[in-house]
Scaffold this active site. Sequence first.
Site, PDB file in Angstrom:
ATOM      1  N   SER A 175      -7.206 -10.721   0.245  1.00 39.50           N
ATOM      2  CA  SER A 175      -5.977 -11.417  -0.519  1.00 39.50           C
ATOM      3  C   SER A 175      -6.162 -12.708  -0.235  1.00 39.50           C
ATOM      4  CB  SER A 175      -4.509 -10.827  -0.284  1.00 39.50           C
ATOM      5  OG  SER A 175      -4.667  -9.518  -0.688  1.00 39.50           O
TER       6      SER A 175
HETATM    7  N1  SAH Z   1      -5.062  -5.960   2.912  1.00 37.64           N
HETATM    8  C1  SAH Z   1      -6.507  -6.145   2.670  1.00 37.64           C
HETATM    9  C2  SAH Z   1      -6.584  -6.393   0.977  1.00 37.64           C
HETATM   10  C3  SAH Z   1      -7.530  -5.242   0.360  1.00 37.64           C
HETATM   11  S1  SAH Z   1      -7.515  -5.251  -1.219  1.00 37.64           S
HETATM   12  C4  SAH Z   1      -7.307  -7.038   3.350  1.00 37.64           C
HETATM   13  O1  SAH Z   1      -6.834  -7.796   4.130  1.00 37.64           O
HETATM   14  O2  SAH Z   1      -8.395  -7.215   3.259  1.00 37.64           O
HETATM   15  C5  SAH Z   1      -6.634  -3.623  -1.361  1.00 37.64           C
HETATM   16  C6  SAH Z   1      -7.373  -2.273  -0.671  1.00 37.64           C
HETATM   17  O3  SAH Z   1      -6.559  -1.104  -1.033  1.00 37.64           O
HETATM   18  C7  SAH Z   1      -8.669  -2.024  -1.212  1.00 37.64           C
HETATM   19  O4  SAH Z   1      -9.525  -1.873  -0.184  1.00 37.64           O
HETATM   20  C8  SAH Z   1      -8.530  -0.541  -1.902  1.00 37.64           C
HETATM   21  O5  SAH Z   1      -9.760   0.180  -1.881  1.00 37.64           O
HETATM   22  C9  SAH Z   1      -7.497  -0.045  -1.183  1.00 37.64           C
HETATM   23  N2  SAH Z   1      -6.601   1.036  -1.866  1.00 37.64           N
HETATM   24  C10 SAH Z   1      -6.456   1.157  -3.410  1.00 37.64           C
HETATM   25  N3  SAH Z   1      -5.747   2.161  -3.638  1.00 37.64           N
HETATM   26  C11 SAH Z   1      -5.467   2.824  -2.661  1.00 37.64           C
HETATM   27  C12 SAH Z   1      -4.842   4.065  -2.043  1.00 37.64           C
HETATM   28  N4  SAH Z   1      -4.222   4.706  -2.745  1.00 37.64           N
HETATM   29  N5  SAH Z   1      -4.812   4.246  -0.712  1.00 37.64           N
HETATM   30  C13 SAH Z   1      -5.409   3.395   0.112  1.00 37.64           C
HETATM   31  N6  SAH Z   1      -5.976   2.503   0.028  1.00 37.64           N
HETATM   32  C14 SAH Z   1      -5.940   2.185  -1.251  1.00 37.64           C
END
Ligand code: SAH
Length: 223
Positions: A74
Amino acid sequence: MAGSVKAVVTSGIGMTSDRTRARMVERLRAAGITDETVLSAMLAVPRHAFVDEAIASRAYDDSALPIGWGQTISAPYIVARMIALLRAGKKLGKVLEVGTGCGYQAAVLARVAREVYSVERIGQLLEKTRARLWPLKIRNLRLKHTDGSHGLPEAAPYDGIIVAAAATRVPEALLAQLAPGGRLVIPVGVDEQQLMVVEKREEGFVESVIEAVRFVPLLGDTA
Ligand code: SAH
């Protein structure tokens, strides 16, 4: 000889990124982020270390960046905004992050909360993130490969739950894992997403809609 050249180059990169990171924090301030605890955590965490080297020079731009497996880290503003909403000016005890991704937000959270649990559904992405986080020795952060749309009941209740992927609606399981006074910060919606805060008060759950956002979808099941 080679060693000394390397040392110079390394410290050069370090100084540049410190300055670039300080400028990022000034931009966050200008964009309306006033929570000093969040701002100092973001000043401390080396965001460039959480993306691949090829795009590290863009790590401090205010934009989302690819982290592989179709996922993104993000943008700095949204990380700051969500953590400030989670804190609401108070000290955070135990926090759950759903969607570890590259681990950047988890590392920032670990500086503002006593204890952080972060879950990720993509196993290979989580393994890469584990390896990246290892040298940082963040002792109050626990990672788990699981579907976070059901939360993480084994460590509940949480003072805060922050979801880094958009849900179609607020998952009941997450509300059930909030401690009294706890807050859930979550993007909700499909085409049009809104960042929402749900607070667990004595009289019930109180929802607020914050602003329009753009996140990858929260998916069920692990991969
Ligand atoms: N906080 C992260 C943002 C990652 S984007 C950072 O700082 O990089 C969102 C993430 O959520 C992705 O890696 C995706 O695989 C994960 N995600 C999506 N659905 C999910 C679920 N049901 N449980 C766990 N992770 C999930």
